[in-house]
Scaffold this active site. Sequence first.
Site, PDB file in Angstrom:
ATOM      1  CB  CYS A  46       0.924  11.357   2.955  1.00  0.00           C
ATOM      2  SG  CYS A  46       1.232  10.042   4.121  1.00  0.00           S
ATOM      3  CG  HIS A  86      -9.842   0.482  -2.996  1.00  0.00           C
ATOM      4  ND1 HIS A  86      -8.550   0.305  -3.427  1.00  0.00           N
ATOM      5  CD2 HIS A  86      -9.931   1.779  -2.590  1.00  0.00           C
ATOM      6  CE1 HIS A  86      -7.873   1.429  -3.313  1.00  0.00           C
ATOM      7  NE2 HIS A  86      -8.694   2.344  -2.802  1.00  0.00           N
TER       8      HIS A  86
END
Length: 387
Positions: A46, A86
Amino acid sequence: MDLVNGLVALSLTHKELGVDELSKVANGVHRVCMSLRQPLFVLHTCNRVEAYLYNPPDEVVEIVKSGYAPYVEKVVERRGVDAARHLFRVAAGLESMLIGETDVLGQLEEAFDRQVRAGYTRELLKTVVERAIRVGKRVRTETGISRGPRGLGSLSILYVKEKIDLANARICVIGAGSVGRGLVKELIDAGARRLVVVNRSVEKAADLGVEVWPLSEQSVERCLEDFDVVFTAVATFEPIIKSVPRGARVRIIVDLGMPRNTAAGLPAEVVTIDSLRDLADRFNAMRDAEIKKAEEIVEEELAALERLLRMRWVEEVSAKLLEYWFKIAEEEGERAGGLEAKIAARTTVKRTLLPVVNYLKKVAVSDIDEAYRIISVLRLSYGLKDL
């Protein structure tokens, strides 16, 4: 030649788009990526829709980017060490809306297991993702970054508690993946007593200790009609809640799915991650000291990644060489006397060549170009074009 430089990451996250916009691109990214033969790993939660690739041609990168339509211009592209950093930060929870949340690590592991089995995540990319999972576990073991609310599920429960008495409410959780399972446990801890889980597989949710219904349109409708709060956390590209029956009991629907599990315009309060930003910011401010510790772990693991990839590369190449040499040994063993001779020949090959493999690992760590030259000689000597 640094092997980590082959990594490419293409990302859209909660920092660039809201949950509705992220939902729109997830299907397109999956559709494009799963049509490729390139080693890849796709992570959608999400908070994000991300694709990781290893040594992709430029045209493949552009194809994957096209899957992010209509938000291609907002895609953040990272390469090499920046891409690895990342991914490590994502696994550590440092890139989540609620910093340190644990849901993302479970989602990452689930996606990794699924895509390894399907043959998408392989070779050196598989090693990078494995290492990211290790980073996520280290951060949560060695820091206090996850103390307090452990994820968006935790935040959503806090949000609901401000409006409804959980002890007297009827609550349904649709989906029993890592997020759904966490919701059930935290709801019970928070005092919920009337709780039902709806899941595709009843057996996989049986250990949660609550009543479980099979997922169907009828069971979803029953949840809306008979329960005060419905949480959804299902991996699907189509909404599972498309409408709310007239006179339904439901007061709050908490949608933690990605893509969204709910259609737009429902006649009930729908809570999404966008509804939880203020709560997340409040807890993020309390985690500054632990964030620094987590970032140090990320950088420590990042510094070791190139060495790990070089050794893994030698192992992959050596496996192909050993396969070739074992084949020759078995053929000679067959001529010499059958099964026992074949086993002896394989053992001899393994014992003889293991020092060569270990030497190549040492060379690769200190000088990858020299290791590549040695392996090129072996490739040409044995006519192994795919080595």
